[in-house]
Scaffold this motif. Structure first.
Motif, PDB file in Angstrom:
ATOM      1  N   UNK A 267     -33.227  29.970 -47.762  1.00  0.00           N
ATOM      2  CA  UNK A 267     -34.149  29.045 -47.085  1.00  0.00           C
ATOM      3  C   UNK A 267     -33.968  29.092 -45.567  1.00  0.00           C
ATOM      4  N   UNK A 268     -32.713  29.123 -45.143  1.00  0.00           N
ATOM      5  CA  UNK A 268     -32.448  29.126 -43.701  1.00  0.00           C
ATOM      6  C   UNK A 268     -32.892  30.441 -43.063  1.00  0.00           C
ATOM      7  N   UNK A 269     -32.628  31.527 -43.751  1.00  0.00           N
ATOM      8  CA  UNK A 269     -33.018  32.823 -43.203  1.00  0.00           C
ATOM      9  C   UNK A 269     -34.538  32.966 -43.201  1.00  0.00           C
ATOM     10  N   UNK A 270     -35.180  32.518 -44.273  1.00  0.00           N
ATOM     11  CA  UNK A 270     -36.649  32.591 -44.344  1.00  0.00           C
ATOM     12  C   UNK A 270     -37.265  31.745 -43.228  1.00  0.00           C
ATOM     13  N   UNK A 271     -36.726  30.551 -43.024  1.00  0.00           N
ATOM     14  CA  UNK A 271     -37.239  29.678 -41.961  1.00  0.00           C
ATOM     15  C   UNK A 271     -37.103  30.373 -40.614  1.00  0.00           C
ATOM     16  N   UNK A 272     -35.937  30.930 -40.375  1.00  0.00           N
ATOM     17  CA  UNK A 272     -35.681  31.610 -39.108  1.00  0.00           C
ATOM     18  C   UNK A 272     -36.620  32.812 -38.946  1.00  0.00           C
ATOM     19  N   UNK A 273     -36.694  33.639 -39.951  1.00  0.00           N
ATOM     20  CA  UNK A 273     -37.505  34.858 -39.853  1.00  0.00           C
ATOM     21  C   UNK A 273     -38.992  34.540 -39.724  1.00  0.00           C
TER      22      UNK A 273
ATOM     23  N   UNK B 119     -27.499  28.797 -38.280  1.00  0.00           N
ATOM     24  CA  UNK B 119     -27.032  29.906 -39.095  1.00  0.00           C
ATOM     25  C   UNK B 119     -27.514  31.277 -38.633  1.00  0.00           C
ATOM     26  N   UNK B 120     -28.727  31.349 -38.063  1.00  0.00           N
ATOM     27  CA  UNK B 120     -29.272  32.669 -37.720  1.00  0.00           C
ATOM     28  C   UNK B 120     -29.729  32.792 -36.281  1.00  0.00           C
ATOM     29  N   UNK B 121     -29.737  31.694 -35.549  1.00  0.00           N
ATOM     30  CA  UNK B 121     -30.221  31.750 -34.170  1.00  0.00           C
ATOM     31  C   UNK B 121     -29.108  31.672 -33.134  1.00  0.00           C
ATOM     32  N   UNK B 321     -25.472  26.631 -21.948  1.00  0.00           N
ATOM     33  CA  UNK B 321     -25.725  27.795 -22.795  1.00  0.00           C
ATOM     34  C   UNK B 321     -26.179  27.361 -24.202  1.00  0.00           C
ATOM     35  N   UNK B 322     -25.509  26.344 -24.739  1.00  0.00           N
ATOM     36  CA  UNK B 322     -25.869  25.881 -26.092  1.00  0.00           C
ATOM     37  C   UNK B 322     -27.263  25.252 -26.064  1.00  0.00           C
ATOM     38  N   UNK B 323     -27.501  24.386 -25.090  1.00  0.00           N
ATOM     39  CA  UNK B 323     -28.789  23.709 -25.004  1.00  0.00           C
ATOM     40  C   UNK B 323     -29.931  24.727 -24.844  1.00  0.00           C
ATOM     41  N   UNK B 324     -29.704  25.727 -24.024  1.00  0.00           N
ATOM     42  CA  UNK B 324     -30.752  26.733 -23.824  1.00  0.00           C
ATOM     43  C   UNK B 324     -30.996  27.569 -25.075  1.00  0.00           C
ATOM     44  N   UNK B 325     -29.929  27.846 -25.802  1.00  0.00           N
ATOM     45  CA  UNK B 325     -30.073  28.576 -27.059  1.00  0.00           C
ATOM     46  C   UNK B 325     -30.911  27.746 -28.040  1.00  0.00           C
ATOM     47  N   UNK B 326     -30.653  26.442 -28.086  1.00  0.00           N
ATOM     48  CA  UNK B 326     -31.422  25.557 -28.974  1.00  0.00           C
ATOM     49  C   UNK B 326     -32.885  25.488 -28.535  1.00  0.00           C
ATOM     50  N   UNK B 327     -33.096  25.318 -27.237  1.00  0.00           N
ATOM     51  CA  UNK B 327     -34.472  25.183 -26.745  1.00  0.00           C
ATOM     52  C   UNK B 327     -35.269  26.453 -26.989  1.00  0.00           C
TER      53      UNK B 327
END
Lengths: 350, 350
Positions: A267-273, B119-121, B321-327
């Motif tokens: 689910x997390x990977x699908x959301x991200x992709x 998890x993926x970003x 860095x964290x905030x920008x990654x989230x944004x």
């Protein structure tokens, strides 16, 4: 001394036999190895159970390229030909229509609603009952999220625009669309892009950005519609019930925990992709219009959906029981989704 | 024969010592045992790791009633006084402001977006770096979903309505509200209902229906606002890094898998309970108005949020860095949420 030696040896044998009690399990997968997330999922499961059990479980994953029976996973696990399966239950609706209710339902729950229902709203108990009849124990195996309504070459504004339209769409979604006069077509996967380009079909429904992009539909069909037919497609792990019931408790816990880890991954990977690929499609094809079907069309689709679901309910009391349990939770679950995530996102939109 | 006996005995000793290599772990919890989902979470973790490890891990869960230090869990696990913790990182923002970014951010990501990012970003890698400096390994431990904006005795229509309003609200949300002229108040939990009834305060922000109901706010405050300050409050498991790094691989996998199972439990149960309790509140108090702050107020809150986050970014490059990654992820992640779940739910609304 001899007694001690004998005793010692028998203890060693007992200890090592217990340590060596291995489960060599075979898993049949529905999705080919190279399908994003879904192809990876059974491999992740294998890695997790092997690591957590310190080798007491070994899993061999067979993909469709090997077992040649992507949509017979249920039967293969039921019969014991395979110990485990990774699949989606709606592929077996021809065998037992109610199974599809555990995958997703047109106009049904979103992912968070469906998981809440399944785990705490009575879904798991109903699932247990239904799958025990197929000699299966099942665990949720990963939701791919909402499936898009498809790529259309022309804008669809009214129900008249749907009449006679050649749409490639499988499953219940296709059945419902055909009730609205759409010409449902099931061209083989390999020919999809060409068929769309050559106007053999006017539109195609596949999955969502993450899986659609590799077909290249975005190059020839410029209207991409939000879905309605599969709001939360869940995949599942099947395990032969006779086998599972006999396994030691620690390994049962390990198997179940591994399915949860894999579920989250999917689910997390699908959301991200889906997010990443949607962004790429929009940048590379700024002429694409991402839109929704009109309220008129949505109402008609909803009506046709209810007709089909009610017919199926009339045929099988258990289908009815599951559907009613879902509808009853969804009524309250949707209210929470609306005032929480949906309202928040609407309110914070610039 | 003597040699064989000696050999046998040493093998037995080796085997049983390996089998007996036990980890007796102590876990400090932030939430009291009787808090729905969050109180149960560490108990579930204990059960899971004990079962999966077949007793090689034992966990003793200490609640605040015992350790008297609900908001010092970070330090207690960091120092090794406890091996594990169950808590939320924003409680330690006074110690290290960037930690709160791993819990939730005002006007930040929803649960599915945040999990995709984490998890993926790139979130997990950033988290690893940040918490390693605190001698901690962390695992997500369960999101409680969106927190509501609070119970208000009077309808809030304009920014003027907020000026001088006495609101009980803690954390960053309170800081932001005070920038808009709200009088932030931190009355002790036990006095909250009475303070609201007696007009010592005009409004109170707590969590969401599932946890708010037991206070009875719905009896005296009739406006319940959708939130903005904590769109996806994540809880976390902390484990002492020195200890974790030395554990055998199978137990590491088991611990991580258990945290995933618990995470799912918390989010799914919270979603379910919020829906059920919201429905009950609406039925028992049909005069309650569930609503949203006006665009004018939301814009002002967003502006104040950005000011605070930018100030914190300027002080700490890692915060930035964290905030920008989230944004950066949120920008594309939100587009997917909008055309999938949000559009679907809007379109299928009757």
């Amino acid at each position: 001394m001899k007694l001690l030696t004998t005793l010692a040896i028998s203890v060693i044998l007992a200890l090592s036999s217990s340590a060596a009690e291995k489960y060599k399990l075979k898993l049949a997968a529905t999705y080919e190895s190279n399908v994003p997330a879904l192809g990876e999922a059974p491999k992740k499961f294998k890695e997790l159970v092997e690591k957590m059990s310190n080798g007491r479980i070994e899993v061999r994953v067979d993909y469709p390229s090997k077992h040649k029976a992507a949509f017979a996973v249920l039967d293969m696990v039921k019969s014991g030909q395979y110990d485990l399966g990774y699949t989606a239950s709606y592929f077996y609706k021809g065998k037992d229509a109610k199974l599809m209710l555990f995958t997703t339902v047109p106009f049904g729950m979103s992912v968070s609603e469906q998981h809440a229902w399944y785990n705490y709203g009575g879904g798991k108990e109903l699932s247990k009952k239904v799958f025990a009849e197929h000699n299966l124990v099942t665990f949720l195996g990963g939701n791919f999220g909402m499936q898009m309504g498809g790529w259309f070459k022309k804008e669809i504004k009214t129900i008249d625009d749907l009449k006679g339209l050649k749409l490639r769409m499988t499953g219940l979604g296709g059945e419902i669309m055909s009730k609205l006069g759409v010409n449902i077509n099931t061209i083989p996967i390999g020919e999809l892009y060409m068929a769309l380009e050559m106007n053999t079909i006017d539109a195609v429904e596949w999955v969502s950005p993450a899986l659609d992009i590799s077909f290249g539909f975005q190059k020839v069909a410029k209207y991409y519609y939000t879905g309605w037919q599969e709001p939360a497609s869940e995949n599942e792990f099947y395990i032969n019930k006779k086998l599972f019931d006999k396994m030691p408790e620690d390994l049962k816990y390990i198997i179940e925990a591994a399915t949860k880890v894999v579920s989250d991954y999917v689910y997390e990977y699908a959301t991200y992709q889906n997010a990443v690929v949607l962004d790429r499609i929009k940048k590379e094809h700024p002429d694409i219009k991402i839109t929704s079907f009109s309220p008129e069309i949505m109402d008609a689709l909803k009506k046709a959906t209810d007709e089909i679901l009610n017919e199926l309910s009339a045929k099988d009391p258990m289908f009815k029981e599951i559907l009613e349990s879902q509808r009853s939770y969804m009524k309250i679950g949707r209210e929470w989704t609306k005032i929480s995530d949906c309202a928040y996102i609407k309110n914070s939109d610039k």
